[in-house]
Design a protein around this motif. Structure first.
Motif, mmCIF file in Angstrom:
data_model
loop_
_atom_site.group_PDB
_atom_site.id
_atom_site.type_symbol
_atom_site.label_atom_id
_atom_site.label_comp_id
_atom_site.label_asym_id
_atom_site.label_seq_id
_atom_site.Cartn_x
_atom_site.Cartn_y
_atom_site.Cartn_z
ATOM 1 N N ARG A 86 0.811 -1.221 0.000
ATOM 2 C CA ARG A 86 0.000 0.000 0.000
ATOM 3 C C ARG A 86 0.844 1.270 0.000
ATOM 4 N NH1 ARG A 86 -5.353 -0.918 0.524
ATOM 5 N NH2 ARG A 86 -5.958 -2.916 1.360
ATOM 6 N N VAL A 87 2.153 1.133 -0.001
ATOM 7 C CA VAL A 87 3.017 2.308 -0.103
ATOM 8 C C VAL A 87 3.416 2.490 -1.555
ATOM 9 C CG1 VAL A 87 3.844 2.125 2.269
ATOM 10 C CG2 VAL A 87 5.109 1.004 0.454
ATOM 11 N N ASP A 88 4.042 3.579 -1.874
ATOM 12 C CA ASP A 88 4.468 3.872 -3.252
ATOM 13 C C ASP A 88 3.316 3.726 -4.242
ATOM 14 O OD1 ASP A 88 7.121 4.476 -2.552
ATOM 15 O OD2 ASP A 88 7.619 2.347 -2.508
ATOM 16 N N CYS A 89 2.177 4.294 -3.870
ATOM 17 C CA CYS A 89 0.979 4.310 -4.727
ATOM 18 C C CYS A 89 0.510 2.899 -5.090
ATOM 19 C CB CYS A 89 1.229 5.124 -5.980
ATOM 20 S SG CYS A 89 1.628 6.840 -5.638
ATOM 21 N N GLY A 90 0.767 1.938 -4.227
ATOM 22 C CA GLY A 90 0.324 0.569 -4.471
ATOM 23 C C GLY A 90 1.330 -0.281 -5.204
ATOM 24 N N GLY A 91 2.479 0.261 -5.558
ATOM 25 C CA GLY A 91 3.506 -0.493 -6.262
ATOM 26 C C GLY A 91 4.691 -0.785 -5.366
ATOM 27 N N LEU A 92 5.732 -1.293 -5.961
ATOM 28 C CA LEU A 92 6.981 -1.561 -5.253
ATOM 29 C C LEU A 92 8.066 -0.711 -5.898
ATOM 30 C CD1 LEU A 92 6.739 -5.454 -4.959
ATOM 31 C CD2 LEU A 92 6.276 -3.757 -3.181
ATOM 32 N N ARG A 93 8.664 0.168 -5.112
ATOM 33 C CA ARG A 93 9.683 1.094 -5.625
ATOM 34 C C ARG A 93 10.979 0.339 -5.881
ATOM 35 N NH1 ARG A 93 10.405 7.001 -5.020
ATOM 36 N NH2 ARG A 93 8.348 6.953 -4.106
ATOM 37 N N SER A 94 11.548 0.561 -7.045
ATOM 38 C CA SER A 94 12.818 -0.063 -7.411
ATOM 39 C C SER A 94 13.944 0.478 -6.546
ATOM 40 C CB SER A 94 13.131 0.215 -8.884
ATOM 41 O OG SER A 94 14.407 -0.271 -9.222
ATOM 42 N N THR A 95 14.921 -0.376 -6.309
ATOM 43 C CA THR A 95 16.106 0.059 -5.568
ATOM 44 C C THR A 95 17.213 0.492 -6.515
ATOM 45 O OG1 THR A 95 16.902 -2.210 -5.474
ATOM 46 C CG2 THR A 95 15.604 -1.420 -3.598
ATOM 47 N N ALA A 96 17.001 0.348 -7.815
ATOM 48 C CA ALA A 96 18.017 0.701 -8.805
ATOM 49 C C ALA A 96 17.520 1.850 -9.668
ATOM 50 C CB ALA A 96 18.330 -0.504 -9.693
ATOM 51 N N LEU A 97 18.425 2.747 -10.010
ATOM 52 C CA LEU A 97 18.118 3.818 -10.955
ATOM 53 C C LEU A 97 18.702 3.444 -12.309
ATOM 54 C CD1 LEU A 97 18.879 7.124 -9.004
ATOM 55 C CD2 LEU A 97 16.653 6.232 -9.679
ATOM 56 N N LEU A 98 17.918 3.623 -13.365
ATOM 57 C CA LEU A 98 18.449 3.412 -14.703
ATOM 58 C C LEU A 98 19.376 4.564 -15.031
ATOM 59 C CD1 LEU A 98 15.234 2.287 -16.589
ATOM 60 C CD2 LEU A 98 17.085 0.866 -15.721
ATOM 61 N N SER A 99 20.338 4.327 -15.884
ATOM 62 C CA SER A 99 21.287 5.395 -16.215
ATOM 63 C C SER A 99 20.539 6.590 -16.793
ATOM 64 C CB SER A 99 22.331 4.880 -17.201
ATOM 65 O OG SER A 99 21.712 4.511 -18.408
ATOM 66 N N GLY A 100 20.904 7.756 -16.318
ATOM 67 C CA GLY A 100 20.271 8.979 -16.778
ATOM 68 C C GLY A 100 18.978 9.313 -16.067
#
Length: 165
Positions: A86-100
């Motif tokens: 129920r956090v992050d608008c119901g999703g699962l936030r990634s722990t990795a950032l894509l380049s850029g």
């Protein structure tokens, strides 16, 4: 994602926005979430697929929606009585950032196509395709092995990775 068909997307290719893609477009991609999120998600997938197996259901798939977290949506932390789903608008936030990228992806995942019963038609399809392609290369298999293959596949696309937590 139907684990029998397997993905075939080149991870190096640019991300396509506002487009619906199939499981074949996911090859080489991974879903990087925290170890806690991974364990909870895989445990929930075990329960859900167990229910489907108990009802003799097969040929279901994982639907993955991926969006970029917006700058105006702050990172939400799970409260003591709040489900991580129920956090992050119901999703699962990634722990990795894509380049850029300056904002992480948010994954929305769920099991879909849950109406196919392993009945006489599916058993016949299994027998016919097993003769043509071999038992390990087909999606029409009984619910227990289907569930096992589905869960193994989920574990491969959602790896445990300390470098992104």
């Amino acid at each position: 994602i139907d684990p029998a068909e397997g993905p075939s997307h080149d991870a190096a290719s640019p991300r396509v926005v506002d487009q619906t893609l199939k499981d074949m477009n996911f090859q080489g991609n991974k879903i990087f979430i925290t170890h806690e999120q991974r364990e909870h998600f895989l445990r929930q997938a075990e329960r859900d697929s167990g229910l489907l197996e108990s009802h003799n259901i097969c040929d279901y798939s994982l639907l993955i929606g991926i969006t970029r977290a917006c700058a105006h949506i702050p990172e939400q932390r799970k409260g003591r009585d709040q489900s991580m789903f129920r956090v992050d608008c119901g999703g699962l936030r990634s722990t990795a950032l894509l380049s850029g990228s300056t904002h992480p992806d948010v994954y929305f995942m769920g099991i879909i196509d849950v109406l196919t019963e392993y009945d006489l038609k599916k058993k016949s399809e299994h027998a016919f395709k097993a003769m043509l392609y071999g038992k390990t290369n087909i999606s029409a298999i009984p619910p227990k092995p289907y569930r096992d293959r589905f869960l193994r596949y989920l574990a491969t696309i959602i790896p445990y990775d300390d470098t992104h937590t």
